[in-house]
Scaffold this active site. Structure first.
Site, PDB file in Angstrom:
ATOM      1  N   GLY A  83       0.827  -1.195   0.000  1.00  0.00           N
ATOM      2  CA  GLY A  83       0.000   0.000   0.000  1.00  0.00           C
ATOM      3  C   GLY A  83       0.864   1.249   0.000  1.00  0.00           C
ATOM      4  O   GLY A  83       2.091   1.182  -0.010  1.00  0.00           O
ATOM      5  N   ASP A  85       0.537   5.634   1.494  1.00  0.00           N
ATOM      6  CA  ASP A  85      -0.273   6.626   2.206  1.00  0.00           C
ATOM      7  C   ASP A  85      -0.582   7.842   1.341  1.00  0.00           C
ATOM      8  O   ASP A  85      -1.630   8.464   1.488  1.00  0.00           O
ATOM      9  CB  ASP A  85       0.442   7.042   3.495  1.00  0.00           C
ATOM     10  CG  ASP A  85       0.655   5.848   4.416  1.00  0.00           C
ATOM     11  OD1 ASP A  85      -0.347   5.207   4.778  1.00  0.00           O
ATOM     12  OD2 ASP A  85       1.808   5.538   4.742  1.00  0.00           O
ATOM     13  N   GLU A 104       9.810  -2.511   4.316  1.00  0.00           N
ATOM     14  CA  GLU A 104       9.138  -2.290   3.035  1.00  0.00           C
ATOM     15  C   GLU A 104      10.104  -1.736   1.994  1.00  0.00           C
ATOM     16  O   GLU A 104      10.097  -2.156   0.836  1.00  0.00           O
ATOM     17  CB  GLU A 104       7.960  -1.321   3.213  1.00  0.00           C
ATOM     18  CG  GLU A 104       6.773  -1.926   3.945  1.00  0.00           C
ATOM     19  CD  GLU A 104       5.683  -0.920   4.277  1.00  0.00           C
ATOM     20  OE1 GLU A 104       4.565  -1.358   4.558  1.00  0.00           O
ATOM     21  OE2 GLU A 104       5.952   0.301   4.261  1.00  0.00           O
TER      22      GLU A 104
END
Length: 225
Positions: A83, A85, A104
């Site tokens: 994902g 933000d 990540e």
């Protein structure tokens, strides 16, 4: 909104094929991607090896029966789905709202096809409304905090249940309330040279495509890399 996240996460799983090493992202949208990969492993006999980006994702993948290896056991990752933000028109992004930015970024750096899955609210003209996470070693963290304060970055130590949040790598996170980051490349480079900063949440020029779920369906945006 939750349904949009699920649509994007499931759509991203279509990029996963037999024999791949797959980076399993962290967060509310990546969760649905991992669930779909797990379903395919169980129901379709999909043969993949997962590399996780947080202890939370490791637990999820293990519960789904996805075979795992550590990042140190692989030379590269075929596809990673995670994902974000915020994402700007130049495919720079802010990540780390879930606190897993270091792992990540390590996995993303080793990935051939790096995909973000987001709902349309995450697409912005300029990064910075979302607080920028900066992962720092515990030693000297207060000094760095004061330095960020002097520069007007409006820092705050991330907390969880009233105590200071500690990452999987045993570091603190200082969130910077910048409002706007007109030049994310320059700002990221500045943070890279700050002693005591382990990593930051600016993922500049890393992603290959962004899958955006909105009220009108799913769009796939390709970065010109």
């Amino acid at each position: 909104m939750e349904e949009l996240k699920k649509i994007a996460g499931v759509r991203a799983a279509q990029y996963v094929e037999d024999g791949m090493i797959v980076g399993l992202g962290t967060g509310s949208t990546a969760y649905y991607f991992v669930e779909e990969v797990g379903r395919r492993v169980q129901e379709e006999g999909l043969q993949v090896i997962g590399v996780t980006t947080s202890s939370r994702t490791t637990a999820q993948a293990q519960a789904l029966g996805i075979p795992l290896k550590s990042i140190d056991e692989v030379d590269s990752v075929d596809v990673t789905v995670d994902g974000a933000d915020e994402v700007d028109p130049n495919f720079n992004g802010i990540k780390g709202g879930g606190g897993a930015l270091l792992m990540e970024k390590i996995v993303g750096t080793l990935t051939k096809d790096y995909i973000w899955v987001v709902d349309e609210s995450k697409m912005v003209d300029t990064l910075g409304a979302f607080r920028l996470p900066v992962e720092v070693v515990q030693y000297g963290a207060e000094r760095l905090f004061r330095e960020f304060e002097k520069k007007g970055y409006k820092p705050s130590f991330r907390e969880y249940d009233g105590v200071r949040f500690v990452t999987d790598m045993k570091n603190f996170i200082i969130d910077l309330d910048l409002g706007s980051i007109p030049d994310p490349i320059a700002f990221g480079n500045m943070l890279d040279h700050q002693v005591g900063v382990v990593e930051h949440g600016l993922f500049n020029g890393m992603v290959n495509r962004v899958i955006v779920a909105g009220k009108d369906g799913v769009r796939i945006l390709e970065a010109n890399k």
